[in-house]
Design a protein around this motif. Structure first.
Motif, PDB file in Angstrom:
ATOM      1  N   ALA A 194      36.222  44.967  31.843  1.00  0.00           N
ATOM      2  CA  ALA A 194      35.668  46.316  31.944  1.00  0.00           C
ATOM      3  C   ALA A 194      36.545  47.355  31.254  1.00  0.00           C
ATOM      4  N   SER A 195      37.883  47.140  31.263  1.00  0.00           N
ATOM      5  CA  SER A 195      38.785  48.164  30.718  1.00  0.00           C
ATOM      6  C   SER A 195      39.161  47.933  29.257  1.00  0.00           C
ATOM      7  N   ILE A 196      39.316  46.657  28.836  1.00  0.00           N
ATOM      8  CA  ILE A 196      39.746  46.419  27.447  1.00  0.00           C
ATOM      9  C   ILE A 196      38.740  45.595  26.654  1.00  0.00           C
ATOM     10  N   GLY A 197      37.664  45.184  27.310  1.00  0.00           N
ATOM     11  CA  GLY A 197      36.600  44.493  26.599  1.00  0.00           C
ATOM     12  C   GLY A 197      36.833  43.014  26.359  1.00  0.00           C
ATOM     13  N   ARG A 198      37.826  42.412  27.009  1.00  0.00           N
ATOM     14  CA  ARG A 198      38.052  40.969  26.853  1.00  0.00           C
ATOM     15  C   ARG A 198      38.811  40.420  28.054  1.00  0.00           C
ATOM     16  N   LEU A 220      40.215  39.963  38.763  1.00  0.00           N
ATOM     17  CA  LEU A 220      41.123  40.524  37.768  1.00  0.00           C
ATOM     18  C   LEU A 220      40.539  40.401  36.362  1.00  0.00           C
ATOM     19  N   ARG A 221      39.941  39.270  36.090  1.00  0.00           N
ATOM     20  CA  ARG A 221      39.310  39.053  34.788  1.00  0.00           C
ATOM     21  C   ARG A 221      38.215  40.089  34.536  1.00  0.00           C
ATOM     22  N   ASP A 222      37.362  40.282  35.551  1.00  0.00           N
ATOM     23  CA  ASP A 222      36.267  41.250  35.406  1.00  0.00           C
ATOM     24  C   ASP A 222      36.814  42.662  35.176  1.00  0.00           C
ATOM     25  N   SER A 223      37.915  42.977  35.847  1.00  0.00           N
ATOM     26  CA  SER A 223      38.514  44.301  35.696  1.00  0.00           C
ATOM     27  C   SER A 223      39.056  44.497  34.289  1.00  0.00           C
ATOM     28  N   PHE A 224      39.684  43.454  33.725  1.00  0.00           N
ATOM     29  CA  PHE A 224      40.205  43.542  32.360  1.00  0.00           C
ATOM     30  C   PHE A 224      39.063  43.666  31.351  1.00  0.00           C
ATOM     31  N   MET A 282      51.054  45.273  33.023  1.00  0.00           N
ATOM     32  CA  MET A 282      51.900  46.042  33.936  1.00  0.00           C
ATOM     33  C   MET A 282      51.158  47.255  34.496  1.00  0.00           C
ATOM     34  N   LYS A 283      50.438  47.957  33.607  1.00  0.00           N
ATOM     35  CA  LYS A 283      49.702  49.147  34.040  1.00  0.00           C
ATOM     36  C   LYS A 283      48.620  48.786  35.060  1.00  0.00           C
ATOM     37  N   LYS A 284      47.964  47.656  34.835  1.00  0.00           N
ATOM     38  CA  LYS A 284      46.937  47.216  35.769  1.00  0.00           C
ATOM     39  C   LYS A 284      47.548  46.904  37.137  1.00  0.00           C
ATOM     40  N   ALA A 285      48.701  46.237  37.162  1.00  0.00           N
ATOM     41  CA  ALA A 285      49.380  45.946  38.428  1.00  0.00           C
ATOM     42  C   ALA A 285      49.809  47.237  39.117  1.00  0.00           C
ATOM     43  N   GLN A 286      50.284  48.208  38.330  1.00  0.00           N
ATOM     44  CA  GLN A 286      50.669  49.501  38.906  1.00  0.00           C
ATOM     45  C   GLN A 286      49.489  50.136  39.636  1.00  0.00           C
ATOM     46  N   GLU A 287      48.296  50.065  39.042  1.00  0.00           N
ATOM     47  CA  GLU A 287      47.092  50.623  39.683  1.00  0.00           C
ATOM     48  C   GLU A 287      46.791  49.889  40.989  1.00  0.00           C
TER      49      GLU A 287
END
Length: 605
Positions: A527-531, A521-525, A231-236
């Motif tokens: 980068a932010s949460i490590g998986r 989206l995968r690359d962004s995740f 949800m937070k990622k979509a908000q961004e």
């Protein structure tokens, strides 16, 4: 509005008619007006053969019967008048009363035949007098007798909309609205349009979080945290598009009293939309608040349609179990048309809801369910035996060798041989040359090959799924199997096996990982949460992303944008579609092809 005969026409007729017939007719009319229908009938009956008054007398005789409550006799009399006086210029009155009477006799199929003979104003008058006050069950029966009548469909929609929300047959309402293009005016559509620069979304979920000093609390609720991170990622991402959402997380701790305190605090008063809760007690508390304050709530994870049943402001983000069953049945109805015999099995209460919706839908489409039952591990073994056990069929020993060879060439026929034994001694029989006499026989399945078109197995059990996969392997015929996408996760089942058997999967949680957007989206995740993002990250992302666009376009009561039933393309899922329903109507059906999961709807299109 009831038709009346032309006074001028009647006076004209009477002026040229004999005193005796005229007097009898007028006296009968007088008795009719006084309500003395028995006396009136006697007089009218004497005029049936009269050249001038025969048609009028027949009409009023039938109307007297009608007023006495003799509806069947009145109906038959008006039918007789139609036949006896085909050129009578007052036939419209007869058609009117035939329509009214056939309706009261519940002969709905012919009611509309007579209505079609009436002028528009008179027709609408009959419709208002008869159908507008008709109870739902009888109106439904009338519609089922006249499924092509838009008039009836309109009245049925009106009655459906007047029912309490939990009693509305959403499937029927959607069908009527779509088929006859009837606009639906529902309570939430009449709500004011409220648009804002920024919308407040309350995330009311069981975070079960005390502090970061207790990492186990996060681990135990990883699903909820994954949803929230999505949800937070979509908000961004929405903010980059100029859509402003404020997310306010609230922890229910799975408890009704905690949720009640949240309401008492006033924190939810600033919310435009509530997402959650998940558990029964918090859901009851929030659902009551949602109804009282006309505040829309969305359950992000559940497929249980019962939790939104009595709340017109509650939605499921996912397809309900009922919807999954219906949509699977629609797929089957289009793809298993050569053999419409089916077996339906289910395991849990949840599976029962899906299976019953499936049963109802395929029976509507002309399928016949031979066997419908709940499975346990033990009963599943018996089902497997029923499918794979065989019995012997001996062929006539008088067959010539050439005839046996011909039988062997037939598809699915496997003729075996063995020495023939004497029934008396049990010894192998021999011919005059001392050679063993052979007998020919076939082994056939108890459930004959290709006797069943397909089987639905509504179960997430590894063991039960394996039972049906195994029996399909042994039989090697064309019986299709429909199961759950969960089966792909079973370590004891190979993808090659599932593809070879052509098993179709009900896949409500399917996400499209083959697009360039997903790669970003995968690359962004990562980068932010490590998986890589999992299913629940994607659920949270899709929900907030779609909600943001709906709020921007339609305001706080975004459901205005859902009521039309158009498909909203997904970002990582396969889309949203609601219409009159309060759960997503998109249910992907998939198969393995070249070891890849392929969406069957896209393939068909």
């Amino acid at each position: 509005m009831k038709p009346v005969f032309s006074v001028i026409l009647l006076v004209f007729l009477l002026s040229g008619y004999g005193q005796s017939g005229q007097s009898e007719y007028l006296e009968s009319k007088r008795q009719f007006a006084l309500g003395n229908f028995a006396a009136a009938k006697l007089g009218f009956q004497n005029l049936f053969e009269d050249d001038v008054f025969g048609a009028y007398a027949s009409f009023y005789y039938a109307l007297s019967l009608y007023n006495e409550g003799e509806l069947r006799k009145a109906y038959d009399m008006w039918r007789q008048a139609q036949a006896n006086f085909p050129k009578w210029d007052q036939r419209v009155e007869v058609s009117y009363w035939l329509a009214v009477t056939s309706f009261k006799l519940e002969r709905y199929a012919v009611t509309f035949e007579y209505l079609d003979e009436l002028p528009t104003n008179l027709r609408h008058g009959v419709l208002q007098e008869t159908f507008e006050k008709m109870p739902y069950d009888k109106l439904l029966k009338a519609y089922q007798s006249n499924p092509d009548s838009r008039d009836l469909a309109s009245y049925l929609v009106k009655v459906l909309m007047s029912l309490p929300y939990g009693e509305i047959d959403q499937e029927l309402l959607s069908e009527l609205s779509g088929r006859f293009n009837i606009e639906l005016v529902m309570e939430e559509v009449d709500l004011p349009e409220i648009k804002k620069e920024r919308y407040a979304v309350a995330i009311v979920l069981p975070f079960m979080f005390e502090s970061f000093e207790d990492p186990q609390s996060v681990i135990r609720n990883s699903i909820i945290w994954d949803v929230y991170l999505g949800m937070k990622k979509a908000q961004e991402d929405l903010q980059k598009e100029g859509i402003e959402l404020s997310l306010f997380p609230f922890d229910t701790k799975k408890r009704g009293d905690v949720t009640q305190r949240l309401i008492a605090s006033g924190e939810l008063e600033k919310a435009d939309v509530i997402i959650g809760p998940l558990y029964d007690q918090p859901n009851t508390v929030i659902s009551n608040y949602s109804t009282d304050h006309q505040l829309t709530m969305i359950n992000p994870l559940s497929s249980n349609g019962e939790i939104i049943r009595n709340n017109p402001y509650a939605y499921l983000f996912k397809p309900s179990y009922q919807t999954q069953g219906r949509m699977a049945a629609k797929y089957v109805s289009e793809n298993f048309i050569d053999n419409k015999l089916a077996f339906v099995f289910y395991e849990t209460d949840r599976d029962s809801v899906l299976a019953n919706a499936y049963l109802k839908e395929i029976e509507k489409n002309g399928f016949f369910v031979v066997r419908f039952e709940r499975l346990s591990n033990e009963s599943a073994q018996q089902v497997q035996k029923d499918f794979i056990e065989k019995y012997e069929v001996r062929l006539d020993t008088a067959y010539a060798e050439e005839e046996i060879d011909s039988i062997r060439l037939l598809p699915g026929r496997l003729v075996k041989t063995r020495p023939l034994r004497s029934k008396d001694t049990g010894e192998i029989m021999k011919n005059e040359e001392g050679e063993e006499v052979l007998e020919y026989y076939e082994e056939r399945f108890k459930v004959e090959e290709d006797s069943i078109g397909h089987i639905l197995v509504a179960s997430s059990s590894n063991l039960l799924a394996n039972n049906f996969i195994s029996l399909s392997e042994v039989r090697n015929d064309t019986i299709g199997i429909v199961g759950y996408k969960d089966w792909l996760e079973f370590s004891t089942v190979s993808y090659n096996q599932l593809e070879r058997l052509g098993i179709a999967f009900i896949s409500p949680g399917l996400y499209n990982r083959s697009t360039p957007f997903y790669e970003e989206l995968r690359d962004s995740f990562i980068a932010s949460i490590g998986r890589e993002p999992g299913e629940y990250h994607l659920t949270g992302y899709e929900l907030i992303y779609q909600l943001g666009h709906l709020l921007k376009e339609h305001g706080s009561y975004f459901q205005r944008g859902l009521r039309g039933g158009k498909i909203i393309p997904g970002k990582v899922m396969y889309g949203l579609k609601y219409g009159t329903f309060h759960d997503n109507q998109i249910v992907p059906i998939t198969k393995l092809e070249e070891l890849r999961l392929v969406l069957q709807h896209d393939k068909k299109e």
